[in-house]
Design an enzyme around this catalytic site. Structure first.
Site, PDB file in Angstrom:
ATOM      1  N   CYS A 192       0.843  -1.213   0.000  1.00  0.00           N
ATOM      2  CA  CYS A 192       0.000   0.000   0.000  1.00  0.00           C
ATOM      3  C   CYS A 192       0.870   1.252   0.000  1.00  0.00           C
ATOM      4  O   CYS A 192       0.533   2.254  -0.651  1.00  0.00           O
ATOM      5  CB  CYS A 192      -0.919   0.022   1.217  1.00  0.00           C
ATOM      6  SG  CYS A 192      -2.070  -1.359   1.276  1.00  0.00           S
ATOM      7  N   ARG A 197      -7.831  -4.285  -3.112  1.00  0.00           N
ATOM      8  CA  ARG A 197      -7.363  -3.092  -3.844  1.00  0.00           C
ATOM      9  C   ARG A 197      -8.359  -2.821  -4.979  1.00  0.00           C
ATOM     10  O   ARG A 197      -8.193  -3.317  -6.087  1.00  0.00           O
ATOM     11  CB  ARG A 197      -5.953  -3.329  -4.400  1.00  0.00           C
ATOM     12  CG  ARG A 197      -4.949  -3.694  -3.334  1.00  0.00           C
ATOM     13  CD  ARG A 197      -3.555  -3.931  -3.871  1.00  0.00           C
ATOM     14  NE  ARG A 197      -2.749  -4.619  -2.867  1.00  0.00           N
ATOM     15  CZ  ARG A 197      -2.198  -4.032  -1.809  1.00  0.00           C
ATOM     16  NH1 ARG A 197      -2.331  -2.733  -1.645  1.00  0.00           N
ATOM     17  NH2 ARG A 197      -1.506  -4.724  -0.931  1.00  0.00           N
TER      18      ARG A 197
HETATM   19  C1  BEZ Z   1       0.513  -4.629   1.807  1.00  0.00           C
HETATM   20  O1  BEZ Z   1       1.699  -4.866   1.779  1.00  0.00           O
HETATM   21  O2  BEZ Z   1       0.050  -3.562   1.419  1.00  0.00           O
HETATM   22  C2  BEZ Z   1      -0.440  -5.661   2.324  1.00  0.00           C
HETATM   23  C3  BEZ Z   1      -0.118  -6.978   2.126  1.00  0.00           C
HETATM   24  C4  BEZ Z   1      -0.973  -7.951   2.619  1.00  0.00           C
HETATM   25  C5  BEZ Z   1      -2.119  -7.591   3.302  1.00  0.00           C
HETATM   26  C6  BEZ Z   1      -2.436  -6.259   3.471  1.00  0.00           C
HETATM   27  C7  BEZ Z   1      -1.599  -5.285   2.979  1.00  0.00           C
END
Ligand code: BEZ
Length: 223
Positions: free
Chosen positions: A53, A136
């Site tokens: 993110c 997402r």
């Molecule tokens: C992330 O790295 O953004 C992420 C990865 C797995 C679950 C939630 C966020």
């Protein structure tokens, strides 16, 4: 949010964007009314202070000016609190170095959706992927507040921002010139004419200079 009892819904392409009021990192938002006359990219991320993110926020922030030049406003969302959003944005701006980027300013608002009301309204939570976080999601909403495209990515895969821009440019091009766009279209490439509805259409376009027809149903032209 005003309504905590929102049902789980799944907006579709062609629907009017569901309306909501929410708090954001830039103050109160009345969506989509506050963006009258503009294109909107409403996107969700799974959680603040997570690595993928963070790279997505830097990518969106780097392209914010390009989107604004396309009359397009960015609005983020997750089920985290206002203090979490503010702390994470400050942390990105002050501490994060990634892919040659440093001190990137996050200039777009992030919706606070602790109640999950907006996430449920927009079908951003997919329990098979994550029960308590958004996937997402990317909603492309036009100036008439109609949903024109939707892209969903899973938690482990960061979004492709060139594709997100291509969708906005493609939709604006299709609207402006009343054409369709072929596979892998990018600006400058040939566009596709709409399916002909009469034999006169077919004859007219076959005779028209600048139009190439491989078959009566596949005609292309340069803009
Ligand atoms: C992330 O790295 O953004 C992420 C990865 C797995 C679950 C939630 C966020």
């Amino acid at each position: 949010m005003e309504n905590n009892n929102t049902c789980w819904t799944m907006p579709r392409i062609g629907d009017q964007a569901p309306e909501f009021r929410a708090m954001t990192t830039h103050g109160k938002l009345n969506f989509p009314q506050d963006y009258a006359g503009k294109w909107k990219i409403l996107f969700s991320h799974p959680a603040d202070f997570t690595p993928v993110c963070t790279t997505e926020f830097i990518s969106f922030a780097n392209m914010q000016k390009e989107f604004e030049e396309l009359n397009t406003q960015l609005v983020g969302l997750s089920v985290d609190s206002l203090s979490s959003h503010i702390a994470w944005v400050r942390n990105i701006e002050e501490k994060i170095e990634w892919d040659g980027n440093k001190n990137v300013k996050i200039g777009f608002p992030i919706i606070v959706d602790l109640s999950k009301a907006v996430s449920k309204l927009y079908g951003m939570i997919m329990p098979g992927e994550a029960n308590n976080a958004c996937v997402r999601a990317v909603f492309f909403i036009d100036p008439a507040d109609k949903i024109r495209a939707i892209i969903y990515y899973p938690l482990v895969l960061g979004r492709n921002f060139e594709e997100i821009k291509r969708v906005i440019v493609g939709l604006q091009t299709a609207d402006k010139h009343d054409v369709a766009l072929p596979a892998n279209w990018t600006p400058g490439k040939e566009v596709v004419l709409h399916y002909p509805t009469t034999t006169e259409d077919v004859e007219k376009r076959c005779a028209e200079e600048g139009i190439t027809c491989s078959e009566w149903y596949l005609c292309t032209k340069k803009l």
